[in-house]
Scaffold this motif. Structure first.
Motif, PDB file in Angstrom:
ATOM      1  N   LEU A 196       3.344   7.396  -9.553  1.00 37.44           N
ATOM      2  CA  LEU A 196       4.256   7.658  -9.770  1.00 37.44           C
ATOM      3  C   LEU A 196       4.552   5.978  -9.853  1.00 37.44           C
ATOM      4  O   LEU A 196       5.569   5.728 -11.246  1.00 37.44           O
ATOM      5  N   ILE A 197       3.509   5.205  -9.689  1.00 33.58           N
ATOM      6  CA  ILE A 197       3.229   4.035 -10.138  1.00 33.58           C
ATOM      7  C   ILE A 197       3.312   4.061 -11.733  1.00 33.58           C
ATOM      8  O   ILE A 197       3.946   2.767 -12.326  1.00 33.58           O
ATOM      9  N   ALA A 198       1.793   4.388 -11.881  1.00 33.99           N
ATOM     10  CA  ALA A 198       2.036   4.081 -13.473  1.00 33.99           C
ATOM     11  C   ALA A 198       3.172   5.113 -14.195  1.00 33.99           C
ATOM     12  O   ALA A 198       3.805   4.395 -15.244  1.00 33.99           O
ATOM     13  N   SER A 199       4.037   5.794 -13.680  1.00 38.03           N
ATOM     14  CA  SER A 199       5.307   6.548 -14.403  1.00 38.03           C
ATOM     15  C   SER A 199       6.560   4.808 -14.507  1.00 38.03           C
ATOM     16  O   SER A 199       6.808   4.853 -15.030  1.00 38.03           O
ATOM     17  N   TRP A 200       6.679   4.497 -12.650  1.00 37.84           N
ATOM     18  CA  TRP A 200       7.476   3.112 -12.710  1.00 37.84           C
ATOM     19  C   TRP A 200       7.123   1.773 -13.890  1.00 37.84           C
ATOM     20  O   TRP A 200       8.395   1.246 -14.778  1.00 37.84           O
ATOM     21  N   ASN A 201       6.156   1.794 -14.024  1.00 39.26           N
ATOM     22  CA  ASN A 201       5.584   1.292 -15.102  1.00 39.26           C
ATOM     23  C   ASN A 201       5.878   1.769 -17.038  1.00 39.26           C
ATOM     24  O   ASN A 201       6.141   0.303 -17.436  1.00 39.26           O
ATOM     25  N   PHE A 210      13.324   5.221 -15.214  1.00 43.18           N
ATOM     26  CA  PHE A 210      13.575   4.644 -13.830  1.00 43.18           C
ATOM     27  C   PHE A 210      14.146   5.906 -13.382  1.00 43.18           C
ATOM     28  O   PHE A 210      14.438   5.786 -11.341  1.00 43.18           O
ATOM     29  N   ARG A 211      15.432   6.515 -13.758  1.00 42.36           N
ATOM     30  CA  ARG A 211      16.050   7.547 -12.373  1.00 42.36           C
ATOM     31  C   ARG A 211      14.703   8.560 -11.737  1.00 42.36           C
ATOM     32  O   ARG A 211      15.028   9.125 -11.248  1.00 42.36           O
ATOM     33  N   GLN A 212      14.146   9.509 -12.480  1.00 42.41           N
ATOM     34  CA  GLN A 212      12.241   9.774 -11.861  1.00 42.41           C
ATOM     35  C   GLN A 212      11.892   8.819 -11.022  1.00 42.41           C
ATOM     36  O   GLN A 212      11.472   9.868  -9.919  1.00 42.41           O
ATOM     37  N   VAL A 213      11.869   7.433 -11.060  1.00 42.39           N
ATOM     38  CA  VAL A 213      10.703   6.830 -10.318  1.00 42.39           C
ATOM     39  C   VAL A 213      11.606   6.667  -8.819  1.00 42.39           C
ATOM     40  O   VAL A 213      11.469   6.290  -7.951  1.00 42.39           O
ATOM     41  N   TYR A 214      13.361   6.286  -9.194  1.00 42.19           N
ATOM     42  CA  TYR A 214      14.228   4.970  -8.210  1.00 42.19           C
ATOM     43  C   TYR A 214      14.750   6.470  -6.677  1.00 42.19           C
ATOM     44  O   TYR A 214      14.904   7.317  -7.513  1.00 42.19           O
ATOM     45  N   TYR A 269       4.695  -5.889  -5.924  1.00 39.37           N
ATOM     46  CA  TYR A 269       4.762  -4.405  -5.084  1.00 39.37           C
ATOM     47  C   TYR A 269       5.926  -3.677  -5.214  1.00 39.37           C
ATOM     48  O   TYR A 269       6.829  -4.201  -5.717  1.00 39.37           O
ATOM     49  N   VAL A 270       5.771  -2.167  -4.693  1.00 38.79           N
ATOM     50  CA  VAL A 270       6.542  -1.322  -4.432  1.00 38.79           C
ATOM     51  C   VAL A 270       6.761  -1.192  -3.253  1.00 38.79           C
ATOM     52  O   VAL A 270       5.232  -0.813  -2.843  1.00 38.79           O
ATOM     53  N   LEU A 271       7.680  -0.385  -3.032  1.00 41.14           N
ATOM     54  CA  LEU A 271       8.107   0.275  -1.987  1.00 41.14           C
ATOM     55  C   LEU A 271       8.490   1.337  -2.299  1.00 41.14           C
ATOM     56  O   LEU A 271       9.068   1.770  -2.821  1.00 41.14           O
ATOM     57  N   ASN A 323       9.914  16.016  -0.325  1.00 38.80           N
ATOM     58  CA  ASN A 323       9.527  16.697  -1.057  1.00 38.80           C
ATOM     59  C   ASN A 323       9.038  16.142  -2.402  1.00 38.80           C
ATOM     60  O   ASN A 323       8.109  16.439  -3.546  1.00 38.80           O
ATOM     61  N   ARG A 324       9.057  14.622  -2.236  1.00 36.87           N
ATOM     62  CA  ARG A 324       8.549  13.926  -3.455  1.00 36.87           C
ATOM     63  C   ARG A 324       8.696  12.290  -3.525  1.00 36.87           C
ATOM     64  O   ARG A 324       9.158  11.388  -2.246  1.00 36.87           O
ATOM     65  N   TYR A 325       7.438  11.658  -3.506  1.00 42.51           N
ATOM     66  CA  TYR A 325       7.592   9.893  -3.233  1.00 42.51           C
ATOM     67  C   TYR A 325       7.982   9.583  -4.217  1.00 42.51           C
ATOM     68  O   TYR A 325       8.923  10.074  -6.132  1.00 42.51           O
ATOM     69  N   ALA A 326       9.317   9.017  -4.158  1.00 40.94           N
ATOM     70  CA  ALA A 326      10.122   7.836  -5.097  1.00 40.94           C
ATOM     71  C   ALA A 326      10.059   5.992  -4.645  1.00 40.94           C
ATOM     72  O   ALA A 326       9.931   5.942  -3.693  1.00 40.94           O
ATOM     73  N   ILE A 327      10.362   5.329  -5.016  1.00 40.77           N
ATOM     74  CA  ILE A 327      10.492   3.854  -5.275  1.00 40.77           C
ATOM     75  C   ILE A 327      11.497   3.417  -4.475  1.00 40.77           C
ATOM     76  O   ILE A 327      12.535   3.930  -5.165  1.00 40.77           O
ATOM     77  N   ALA A 328      11.261   2.839  -3.485  1.00 34.09           N
ATOM     78  CA  ALA A 328      12.157   2.909  -2.346  1.00 34.09           C
ATOM     79  C   ALA A 328      12.264   0.929  -2.446  1.00 34.09           C
ATOM     80  O   ALA A 328      13.605   0.626  -1.591  1.00 34.09           O
ATOM     81  N   GLY A 329      11.733   0.547  -2.982  1.00 38.25           N
ATOM     82  CA  GLY A 329      11.880  -0.753  -3.220  1.00 38.25           C
ATOM     83  C   GLY A 329      10.831  -1.842  -4.957  1.00 38.25           C
ATOM     84  O   GLY A 329       9.682  -0.737  -4.482  1.00 38.25           O
ATOM     85  N   GLU A 330      11.451  -2.658  -5.331  1.00 43.00           N
ATOM     86  CA  GLU A 330       9.998  -3.416  -5.948  1.00 43.00           C
ATOM     87  C   GLU A 330      10.746  -4.780  -5.864  1.00 43.00           C
ATOM     88  O   GLU A 330      11.516  -5.351  -5.462  1.00 43.00           O
TER      89      GLU A 330
END
Length: 182
Positions: free
Chosen positions: A21-26, A37-41, A109-111, A117-124
């Protein structure tokens, strides 16, 4: 307080999925891809101290990209992740951002939330922005991560991503992003 579905819950910590997830966000930052971005947020997130919709956060990212056409970012340290009683995982790392002709380092940091059933970025954010704006996310107390078979976690409530994020490249100083004119 950042929570999942309006209530705190313990999140299973799967470091392989969090690392991805962090690699995809980057990658989304470097490709400037709205779809990525829609895939990770999450649909709503804490974006550099502001509670925003996913669409508004993406709009603000694109403002930064337009102002900084050579924008790039790279993660320069392996993220250190801690699970909190609010049900959020905070992953701390250093990133470098290309600003004009030089690179500037930001402790960031990212939250991460686990929902559907998935991890997502809840904050950065980055710690300098938080300090300047006197912001501290209310995440609750640190807790020991919930075990999962695939994770590589210390039992002191701190998880380390062993497969460090590749030397990625893309995100400028978002402290300069102005709220939209009303």
């Amino acid at each position: 307080m950042v929570t999942l579905n309006g209530f705190g819950q313990s999140i299973p910590v799967d470091m392989k999925r969090i690392n991805a997830l962090i690699a995809s966000w980057n990658d989304a930052n470097n490709s400037r891809s709205t779809a990525d971005f829609r895939q990770v947020y999450q649909k709503n997130l804490v974006f550099y101290t502001q509670h925003l919709s996913e669409e508004e956060a993406i709009r603000q990212k694109h403002q930064v990209f337009r102002r900084n056409p050579d924008f790039r970012q790279r993660i320069t340290s392996a993220p250190q992740c801690v699970s909190f009683t609010s049900g959020v995982i905070r992953c701390n790392f250093s990133k470098q951002v290309r600003e004009n002709t030089s690179w500037k380092t930001y402790p960031s940091y990212v939250l991460i939330a686990y929902d559907g059933n998935r991890y997502a970025i809840a904050g950065e954010s980055d710690y300098e922005t938080d300090r300047v704006l006197d912001y501290q996310p209310n995440l609750g107390d640190p807790e020991n991560p919930t075990p999962t078979p695939d994770r590589d976690v210390h039992h002191d409530s701190t998880a380390t991503i062993r497969d460090s994020v590749a030397q990625p490249v893309g995100m400028p100083d978002l402290k300069t992003v102005q709220p939209p004119a009303m």
